[in-house]
Design a protein around this motif. Structure first.
Motif, mmCIF file in Angstrom:
data_model
loop_
_atom_site.group_PDB
_atom_site.id
_atom_site.type_symbol
_atom_site.label_atom_id
_atom_site.label_comp_id
_atom_site.label_asym_id
_atom_site.label_seq_id
_atom_site.Cartn_x
_atom_site.Cartn_y
_atom_site.Cartn_z
ATOM 1 N N VAL A 1 3.622 9.793 -7.902
ATOM 2 C CA VAL A 1 4.527 9.956 -9.043
ATOM 3 C C VAL A 1 3.732 10.178 -10.328
ATOM 4 O O VAL A 1 4.051 11.049 -11.128
ATOM 5 C CB VAL A 1 5.459 8.726 -9.190
ATOM 6 C CG1 VAL A 1 6.211 8.735 -10.510
ATOM 7 C CG2 VAL A 1 6.441 8.668 -8.036
ATOM 8 N N LYS A 2 2.677 9.404 -10.489
ATOM 9 C CA LYS A 2 1.837 9.542 -11.693
ATOM 10 C C LYS A 2 1.128 10.891 -11.722
ATOM 11 O O LYS A 2 0.953 11.479 -12.769
ATOM 12 C CB LYS A 2 0.833 8.399 -11.778
ATOM 13 C CG LYS A 2 1.459 7.093 -12.204
ATOM 14 C CD LYS A 2 0.416 6.026 -12.397
ATOM 15 C CE LYS A 2 1.071 4.760 -12.919
ATOM 16 N NZ LYS A 2 0.103 3.716 -13.214
ATOM 17 N N ASN A 3 0.699 11.371 -10.561
ATOM 18 C CA ASN A 3 0.031 12.674 -10.488
ATOM 19 C C ASN A 3 0.991 13.822 -10.752
ATOM 20 O O ASN A 3 0.569 14.903 -11.152
ATOM 21 C CB ASN A 3 -0.660 12.863 -9.128
ATOM 22 C CG ASN A 3 -1.872 11.983 -8.998
ATOM 23 O OD1 ASN A 3 -2.457 11.561 -9.986
ATOM 24 N ND2 ASN A 3 -2.260 11.696 -7.763
ATOM 25 N N ALA A 4 2.284 13.597 -10.504
ATOM 26 C CA ALA A 4 3.282 14.641 -10.737
ATOM 27 C C ALA A 4 3.623 14.774 -12.222
ATOM 28 O O ALA A 4 4.149 15.789 -12.649
ATOM 29 C CB ALA A 4 4.541 14.347 -9.936
ATOM 30 N N GLU B 1 0.826 -1.202 0.000
ATOM 31 C CA GLU B 1 0.000 0.000 0.000
ATOM 32 C C GLU B 1 0.862 1.255 0.000
ATOM 33 O O GLU B 1 0.505 2.257 -0.629
ATOM 34 C CB GLU B 1 -0.965 -0.042 1.182
ATOM 35 C CG GLU B 1 -2.007 -1.136 0.999
ATOM 36 C CD GLU B 1 -2.689 -1.585 2.271
ATOM 37 O OE1 GLU B 1 -3.784 -2.155 2.162
ATOM 38 O OE2 GLU B 1 -2.132 -1.392 3.373
ATOM 39 N N LEU B 2 2.011 1.208 0.665
ATOM 40 C CA LEU B 2 2.929 2.344 0.614
ATOM 41 C C LEU B 2 3.462 2.538 -0.811
ATOM 42 O O LEU B 2 3.600 3.670 -1.282
ATOM 43 C CB LEU B 2 4.097 2.153 1.585
ATOM 44 C CG LEU B 2 3.775 2.258 3.073
ATOM 45 C CD1 LEU B 2 5.027 2.041 3.898
ATOM 46 C CD2 LEU B 2 3.131 3.590 3.401
ATOM 47 N N ILE B 3 3.746 1.443 -1.481
ATOM 48 C CA ILE B 3 4.208 1.534 -2.872
ATOM 49 C C ILE B 3 3.103 2.107 -3.752
ATOM 50 O O ILE B 3 3.353 2.966 -4.610
ATOM 51 C CB ILE B 3 4.681 0.155 -3.388
ATOM 52 C CG1 ILE B 3 5.970 -0.245 -2.673
ATOM 53 C CG2 ILE B 3 4.894 0.187 -4.909
ATOM 54 C CD1 ILE B 3 6.406 -1.685 -2.936
ATOM 55 N N MET B 4 1.867 1.667 -3.524
ATOM 56 C CA MET B 4 0.731 2.194 -4.295
ATOM 57 C C MET B 4 0.586 3.698 -4.071
ATOM 58 O O MET B 4 0.330 4.453 -5.018
ATOM 59 C CB MET B 4 -0.553 1.455 -3.918
ATOM 60 C CG MET B 4 -0.586 0.015 -4.389
ATOM 61 S SD MET B 4 -1.922 -0.977 -3.650
ATOM 62 C CE MET B 4 -3.370 -0.094 -4.175
ATOM 63 N N ALA B 5 0.752 4.156 -2.839
ATOM 64 C CA ALA B 5 0.651 5.591 -2.536
ATOM 65 C C ALA B 5 1.762 6.362 -3.239
ATOM 66 O O ALA B 5 1.527 7.431 -3.806
ATOM 67 C CB ALA B 5 0.717 5.813 -1.026
ATOM 68 N N TRP B 6 2.967 5.826 -3.232
ATOM 69 C CA TRP B 6 4.090 6.478 -3.903
ATOM 70 C C TRP B 6 3.848 6.527 -5.412
ATOM 71 O O TRP B 6 4.032 7.572 -6.037
ATOM 72 C CB TRP B 6 5.391 5.719 -3.606
ATOM 73 C CG TRP B 6 6.548 6.253 -4.395
ATOM 74 C CD1 TRP B 6 7.313 7.338 -4.098
ATOM 75 C CD2 TRP B 6 7.049 5.712 -5.622
ATOM 76 N NE1 TRP B 6 8.263 7.515 -5.073
ATOM 77 C CE2 TRP B 6 8.118 6.530 -6.019
ATOM 78 C CE3 TRP B 6 6.690 4.628 -6.417
ATOM 79 C CZ2 TRP B 6 8.847 6.296 -7.182
ATOM 80 C CZ3 TRP B 6 7.404 4.391 -7.571
ATOM 81 C CH2 TRP B 6 8.470 5.216 -7.945
ATOM 82 N N LEU B 7 3.425 5.412 -5.976
ATOM 83 C CA LEU B 7 3.177 5.340 -7.415
ATOM 84 C C LEU B 7 2.098 6.338 -7.819
ATOM 85 O O LEU B 7 2.217 7.031 -8.837
ATOM 86 C CB LEU B 7 2.778 3.920 -7.804
ATOM 87 C CG LEU B 7 2.712 3.615 -9.290
ATOM 88 C CD1 LEU B 7 4.034 3.920 -9.980
ATOM 89 C CD2 LEU B 7 2.342 2.148 -9.502
ATOM 90 N N SER B 8 1.066 6.451 -7.027
ATOM 91 C CA SER B 8 -0.007 7.407 -7.288
ATOM 92 C C SER B 8 0.532 8.832 -7.300
ATOM 93 O O SER B 8 0.181 9.632 -8.167
ATOM 94 C CB SER B 8 -1.099 7.266 -6.242
ATOM 95 O OG SER B 8 -2.056 8.261 -6.377
#
Length: 147
Positions: A143-146, A134-141
């Motif tokens: 990064v994609k939003n940036a 879930e931490l990886i999912m939050a980070w990926l989200s």
């Protein structure tokens, strides 16, 4: 800085919990209900968090007789038996709250070598858990939003 509450939709809503007097078999049953589970949280009669049983601890306890002495991570009670309860084998609780930052959650998990931690409310009731995926999912989200 993102807080645990900001990724609430990623938190596993039904954390694995057992009462302090739960048997090894009950702990094992709770552990295997969800393949992502890497810890079971121990609660008292008031449903307050009292301890954590990581998968590594449980498996060592169940199979202790087959582990070479040099490799056993000793947190075991002095007398090992199949009559052990959750209270006998649990570790002190490590947890996060909604107001903790994602960074703080990661630090707690990393420092305590845990792949997931319970999320508790102000009364120490387990309201979910947060795991490394879930931490990886939050980070990926983020990064994609940036992009």
């Amino acid at each position: 800085m993102k807080k645990v509450r900001d990724i609430r939709n990623l938190i596993t809503p039904n954390a694995s919990v057992v009462y302090e007097n739960a048997s090894l078999s009950k702990i094992a049953e709770e552990m295997i209900k969800d393949p992502k589970t890497t810890a079971v949280y121990v609660i008292d009669e008031n449903k307050k968090l009292k301890g954590v049983i990581p998968l590594d601890e449980l498996i060592q306890y169940i199979y202790y007789e087959y582990i070479p002495q040099d490799y056993i991570m000793y947190h075991f009670p002095l007398v090992l038996s199949n009559d052990a309860t959750a209270q006998d084998i649990m570790l002190p609780p490590v947890y996060v709250k909604d107001t903790d930052t994602i960074t703080d959650a990661f630090k707690k998990m990393f420092k305590n070598r845990m792949k997931e931690v319970p999320v508790v409310d102000e009364d120490m009731h387990v309201i979910g858990d947060l795991n490394m995926l879930e931490l990886i999912m939050a980070w990926l989200s983020s990064v994609k939003n940036a992009d």
